[in-house]
Design a protein around this motif. Structure first.
Motif, PDB file in Angstrom:
ATOM      1  N   HIS A  61       5.938 -23.599   7.882  1.00 50.40           N
ATOM      2  CA  HIS A  61       5.089 -22.668   7.119  1.00 50.40           C
ATOM      3  C   HIS A  61       4.200 -23.472   6.161  1.00 50.40           C
ATOM      4  CE1 HIS A  61       3.810 -19.121   5.038  1.00 50.40           C
ATOM      5  NE2 HIS A  61       4.369 -19.485   3.900  1.00 50.40           N
ATOM      6  N   THR A 105      -0.331 -17.105  12.680  1.00 52.65           N
ATOM      7  CA  THR A 105       0.735 -16.390  11.977  1.00 52.65           C
ATOM      8  C   THR A 105       1.668 -15.827  13.037  1.00 52.65           C
ATOM      9  OG1 THR A 105      -0.726 -15.855  10.158  1.00 52.65           O
ATOM     10  CG2 THR A 105       1.238 -14.499  10.376  1.00 52.65           C
ATOM     11  N   GLU A 162      -5.386 -21.662  12.259  1.00 60.17           N
ATOM     12  CA  GLU A 162      -4.311 -20.995  11.532  1.00 60.17           C
ATOM     13  C   GLU A 162      -3.645 -19.979  12.457  1.00 60.17           C
ATOM     14  OE1 GLU A 162      -3.493 -21.138   7.946  1.00 60.17           O
ATOM     15  OE2 GLU A 162      -4.555 -23.052   8.254  1.00 60.17           O
ATOM     16  N   GLU A 178       7.575 -13.763   8.468  1.00 63.04           N
ATOM     17  CA  GLU A 178       6.263 -14.193   8.937  1.00 63.04           C
ATOM     18  C   GLU A 178       5.961 -15.589   8.420  1.00 63.04           C
ATOM     19  OE1 GLU A 178       3.044 -10.891   9.342  1.00 63.04           O
ATOM     20  OE2 GLU A 178       2.384 -12.279   7.782  1.00 63.04           O
ATOM     21  N   THR A 222       2.923 -18.828   8.496  1.00 61.96           N
ATOM     22  CA  THR A 222       1.550 -19.186   8.850  1.00 61.96           C
ATOM     23  C   THR A 222       1.438 -20.700   8.804  1.00 61.96           C
ATOM     24  OG1 THR A 222       0.715 -17.153   7.893  1.00 61.96           O
ATOM     25  CG2 THR A 222      -0.886 -18.921   8.181  1.00 61.96           C
TER      26      THR A 222
END
Lengths: 300, 160
Positions: B68, B14, B12, B3, B5
């Motif tokens: 990320h 994800t 934002e 994952e 973000t």
């Protein structure tokens, strides 16, 4: 092979530990402009990627009186745009400005360019001409190695990106006046590999050339030192006539580039080496004579 | 799968990615932002250009996992509330769009120039756009468009 994990270390030591966890099967991911392509083409099959962006020491630029310390993760754009670096190591800023395109320079790192060990790299010849050393971290600790010794062949580096990480590049600045030059010929200005490039560095003491390093690529599998031209220049009066042309002739005789469908015939590229060396030496001598040297003490 | 973000066009997001996924593929195929074009996929053509932490990069050679915690702007992110960015208007006015394939990337590189420099000279513009291939316009219209955008932005400033 499937890449299992993408990792984000925050220190060089942590990065090396992560590499060790994968027993040499993981790889350092810097800007990715080479590595991502190689992974897509199946030329590299790492089991994990260790990203360097979070390692602070890799992104610093430190300019001191007697040396410049560049983080290995500094991008080509950051070097090319740095005015203080341009005053001190113009060949390097010019070389970095020639790499790829703006989008590539914005993310590709100087350390990555050295480790990729491509013979046509436009920034690495300059590190060799400047006599730079780099710091490498492995599980055994940190060590310093001359950049020139890292090139073993096309795409082959003495640094193992599955076990080791380059952290810093040290560029020594002499106390005496010196100047540098980077020359390049390519089919077009952007996104074209050089047909030939030349980086040169000359230092002067009491009116004589005290130190000379002239490097050309891609005329061999690794950056090629034109040692005869260097030896010829060392000890000569800076004001002596005909030095540049003679150095160019020696470089012509010494370099032995191969015929390349991509880059032109060996004979053509020999002449280019001659012309670019002549031009570089001329430019540097002109600067030294006119007091325009890139002396470390200048403009600080 | 992992994952990540990141800030995408001001929000934002994800998303799950494979370590080998490129940012380009994730933008287009997982986040359905197809304004970012897939051209050569080897950092030559510039069609996939996005702005990563204020700098244009080729998203085809950036691992998605690399962004990320970072900020990404795509062509979808520069118009606000349905209103075009002055640069987008300028590209229309200058006739700098023909087939449109290179346009998103070129506009983002142009945006990155104008964000750093209010009034770039010709050499700066040529330099900053040198990583884009365009097979229709002949490039000169990009230069005209950027000049128009510079004017528009200056007018906006004086109005404020």
């Amino acid at each position: 092979m499937r890449i299992e994990k993408y990792l984000y270390p925050t220190s060089a030591e942590e990065a090396v530990r992560m590499l060790e966890d994968y027993q040499g099967e993981a790889m350092i991911m810097a800007g990715g402009t080479d590595l991502v392509l190689w992974i897509k083409e199946g030329k590299r099959e790492p089991s994990a990627l260790v990203d360097i962006d979070g390692i602070k020491e890799l992104h610093s630029v430190l300019i001191q009186e007697n040396e410049i310390i560049l983080g290995a993760g500094v991008t080509h754009a950051e070097v090319a745009e740095n005015r203080e670096l341009k005053k001190r190591v113009k060949c390097l800023t010019d070389g970095c400005r020639s790499v790829g395109s703006p989008q590539i320079r914005n993310i590709a790192t100087v350390g990555g360019n050295i480790v990729s060990a491509q013979p046509a790299a436009d920034s690495t010849v300059n590190f060799v001409a400047l006599g730079a050393e780099c710091e490498i971290v492995s599980a055994e600790g940190r060590r310093r190695v001359p950049v020139e010794q890292l090139f073993l062949g096309v795409g082959k580096s003495a640094l193992n990106p599955g076990r080791e990480l380059m952290t810093k590049i040290y560029i020594p600045l002499p106390a005496c006046p010196y100047a540098t030059s980077f020359q390049r010929l390519a089919p077009r200005n952007s996104l074209a590999l050089p047909i030939v490039n030349v980086a040169a560095y000359l230092a002067e003491k009491d009116g004589r050339i005290a130190e000379a390093r002239i490097v050309a690529s891609p005329v061999a599998v690794t950056p090629f030192r034109l040692r005869q031209a260097e030896q010829y220049l060392t000890g000569k009066q800076v004001s002596e006539k005909g030095l540049a042309a003679a150095a160019g002739q020696l470089a012509h005789d010494e370099a032995n580039p191969r015929d390349s469908l991509l880059r032109g015939s060996g004979e053509y590229r020999k002449v280019l080496v001659q012309d670019l060396v002549t031009k570089a030496v001329e430019e540097i001598l002109g600067k030294l004579l006119r007091g325009g040297a890139e002396h470390a003490g200048n403009n600080v | 799968m992992q994952e990540i973000t990141f800030n995408l066009n001001g929000e934002e997001v994800t998303v799950e990615v494979e370590p080998k996924d490129t940012l380009l593929r994730v933008l287009r195929e997982k986040l359905f932002l197809t304004g970012t074009k897939m051209g050569c996929e080897e950092s030559e053509c510039g069609a996939c250009t996005v702005i990563l932490d204020s700098r244009p990069v080729n998203s085809c050679t950036v691992p998605a996992a690399k962004v990320h915690g970072k900020t990404v702007v795509t062509i979808e992110g520069i118009s606000k509330n349905g209103e075009l960015d002055p640069l987008q208007e300028a590209f229309i006015e200058a006739g700098a769009v023909q087939c449109g394939f290179c346009t998103p990337g070129v506009i983002l590189s142009a945006k990155a120039i104008l964000d750093r420099c209010e009034n770039p000279d010709e050499e700066q513009i040529r330099d900053e756009l040198s990583g884009h291939l365009c097979r229709c316009t002949g490039y000169l219209q990009f230069y005209d468009a950027i000049r128009i955008a510079v004017k528009k932005l200056q007018e906006q400033k004086t109005e404020k």
